[in-house]
Motif scaffolding. Structure first.
Motif, PDB file in Angstrom:
ATOM      1  N   LEU A  49       0.826  -1.206   0.000  1.00 51.42           N
ATOM      2  CA  LEU A  49       0.000   0.000   0.000  1.00 51.42           C
ATOM      3  C   LEU A  49       0.861   1.256   0.000  1.00 51.42           C
ATOM      4  N   ALA A  50       1.962   1.233   0.741  1.00 48.88           N
ATOM      5  CA  ALA A  50       2.872   2.381   0.743  1.00 48.88           C
ATOM      6  C   ALA A  50       3.490   2.599  -0.632  1.00 48.88           C
ATOM      7  N   ALA A  51       3.828   1.493  -1.323  1.00 51.86           N
ATOM      8  CA  ALA A  51       4.400   1.622  -2.665  1.00 51.86           C
ATOM      9  C   ALA A  51       3.367   2.143  -3.650  1.00 51.86           C
ATOM     10  N   ILE A  52       2.110   1.682  -3.529  1.00 57.12           N
ATOM     11  CA  ILE A  52       1.062   2.146  -4.435  1.00 57.12           C
ATOM     12  C   ILE A  52       0.802   3.637  -4.238  1.00 57.12           C
ATOM     13  N   ARG A 105       3.597   0.635 -10.200  1.00 53.52           N
ATOM     14  CA  ARG A 105       2.909  -0.270 -11.124  1.00 53.52           C
ATOM     15  C   ARG A 105       3.177  -1.729 -10.760  1.00 53.52           C
ATOM     16  N   ARG A 106       4.401  -2.012 -10.345  1.00 58.29           N
ATOM     17  CA  ARG A 106       4.724  -3.376  -9.906  1.00 58.29           C
ATOM     18  C   ARG A 106       3.955  -3.733  -8.636  1.00 58.29           C
ATOM     19  N   ALA A 107       3.814  -2.763  -7.734  1.00 57.91           N
ATOM     20  CA  ALA A 107       3.057  -3.008  -6.504  1.00 57.91           C
ATOM     21  C   ALA A 107       1.584  -3.258  -6.802  1.00 57.91           C
ATOM     22  N   VAL A 108       1.006  -2.480  -7.720  1.00 55.99           N
ATOM     23  CA  VAL A 108      -0.395  -2.682  -8.102  1.00 55.99           C
ATOM     24  C   VAL A 108      -0.579  -4.056  -8.737  1.00 55.99           C
ATOM     25  N   SER A 109       0.341  -4.448  -9.602  1.00 58.53           N
ATOM     26  CA  SER A 109       0.244  -5.745 -10.260  1.00 58.53           C
ATOM     27  C   SER A 109       0.320  -6.883  -9.256  1.00 58.53           C
TER      28      SER A 109
END
Length: 399
Positions: A254-257, A268-272
């Protein structure tokens, strides 16, 4: 109705729990030998093996939960159909969606457990696994050696040392390593095994003696030298520390998103990754409907072959999910939604096909496809066989 729901729930839950335990046990036993090779050179192999197995349990659960959700529903529905109870419920006016309430409840619990495992438990298990490997590589558990014993590290390397404890850790004194024409000597050293399975010797206060072809020797002194035994001594084949996304739990994703300060992960990698984990939980809710399509046997028949299609569905989902997670970074959210919508459409199509063609429709279809494929294979083989018989017959006549 409550009695019926309780009756079905007990059957599905019993199958689910039994299948889950068996699958986790099979996956654990399958990897015991592979893990044993990692810890065989340490001072505490059984304790380390137990820790490694515990760290890998979340990964096994993530694989076993979807299989158990499908197979428990399929076996329960198949049992009802073989005993005539499924037909009796239909004669009473009960729709299949109503009968599926109990399997859907178990599938919902499986989906919740899958989300908890994928978002929280499995990342922590991966980090714990990295921690155990770091402890092994640091030499904390040493390498099982005896004082004065010549130990082959690989095809060209041998080690001999006098062992003595140092600061509570296993350490080596008066260490000599020979590789070809080179001799590595050190006053003290510690040894460990890295995640790739190589023996790593951290040597302190020593020298390297290289013997030239003319017989002279070159001596190089060092304060510290790290010696590796060479690639592939044990070849554990486990996860490496580079698989960072597998180590991120929900708050870090969530922090990365949100692109919060301190996060170095591509949003984008975190969302994927988050979408793939969420899809694995949603997919558990579709599995009872695949079971409803594949499990009922044909009338006046036993069937059961179509259940194998369910395993193919699970494998296909895992493959396509990994493909979408790794290669759809341009539009990860829309790709994940499209991927999940496709599986929802596939589940609905499977159920509709079974409803149109009657009970055991998928078993009958599999039987037809099998006969067609066998016929396609036997045709050329039969022609070759006949041709061989003709040639042998002609030869016999000429003789």
């Amino acid at each position: 109705m409550r009695i019926l729901d309780t009756y079905l729930l007990r059957r599905v839950a019993a199958w689910h729990l039994g299948i889950l335990v068996v699958l986790v046990a099979i996956l654990s036993i399958e990897n015991v030998r592979r893990l044993a090779t990692v810890v065989e050179g340490t001072d505490a192999p059984f304790a380390l093996l137990g820790r490694l197995m515990a760290c890998l349990l979340p990964e096994y659960l993530a694989i076993a939960l979807p299989v158990a959700a499908f197979l428990a529903s399929a076996l329960a529905i198949r049992g009802l159909a073989l005993r005539g109870e499924w037909q009796m419920f239909g004669a009473l006016g009960m729709r299949p969606a109503r009968i599926m309430l109990a399997p859907m409840l178990v599938a919902a619990l499986s989906a919740g457990a899958q989300l908890a495992v994928r978002f929280e438990i499995e990342p922590r298990g991966e980090r714990a696994l990295d921690g155990v490997f770091s402890e092994i590589a640091s030499g904390r558990y040493g390498v099982a050696l005896k004082a004065g014993e010549i130990v082959p590290l690989d095809a060209d390397t041998t080690l001999v040392a006098d062992l003595a404890p140092l600061h509570g850790d296993r350490a080596m004194h008066d260490v000599f390593i020979r590789r070809g024409n080179d001799v590595f000597a050190a006053r003290t050293a510690t040894a460990g095994i890295d995640p790739k399975g190589d023996v790593v010797v951290d040597m302190l206060d020593g020298q390297i003696v290289h013997r030239r072809s003319d017989g002279s020797a070159q001596v190089v002194r060092f304060a510290r030298f790290v010696f590796r035994s060479g690639p592939g001594r044990i070849s554990a084949g486990l996860h490496s520390a580079d698989d960072r996304m597998d180590r991120l739990h929900s708050r870090e994703l969530l922090a990365a998103i949100r692109r919060q300060a301190g996060s170095t992960i591509d949003p984008r990698r975190a969302v994927s990754t988050a979408a793939a984990r969420l899809a694995s939980g949603v997919f558990c809710l579709l599995l009872p409907w695949f079971a409803l399509a594949f499990a009922p046997p044909p009338r006046r028949g036993i069937g059961g072959v179509a259940i194998l299609l369910g395993f193919g569905v699970i494998v296909a989902f895992l493959r396509t999910s990994a493909l979408v997670e790794g290669h759809a970074l341009a539009a990860p959210l829309s790709s994940a939604i499209t991927h999940m919508a496709g599986w929802l459409l596939l589940a609905r199509s499977a159920v509709n096909y079974a409803a149109r063609h009657g009970e055991g429709a998928w078993d009958i279809a599999v039987a037809r496809w099998s006969r067609f494929l066998v016929g396609q294979w036997r045709g050329p083989m039969l022609r070759v066989s006949r041709a061989g018989n003709c040639r042998r017959g002609t030869g016999a006549t000429l003789d």
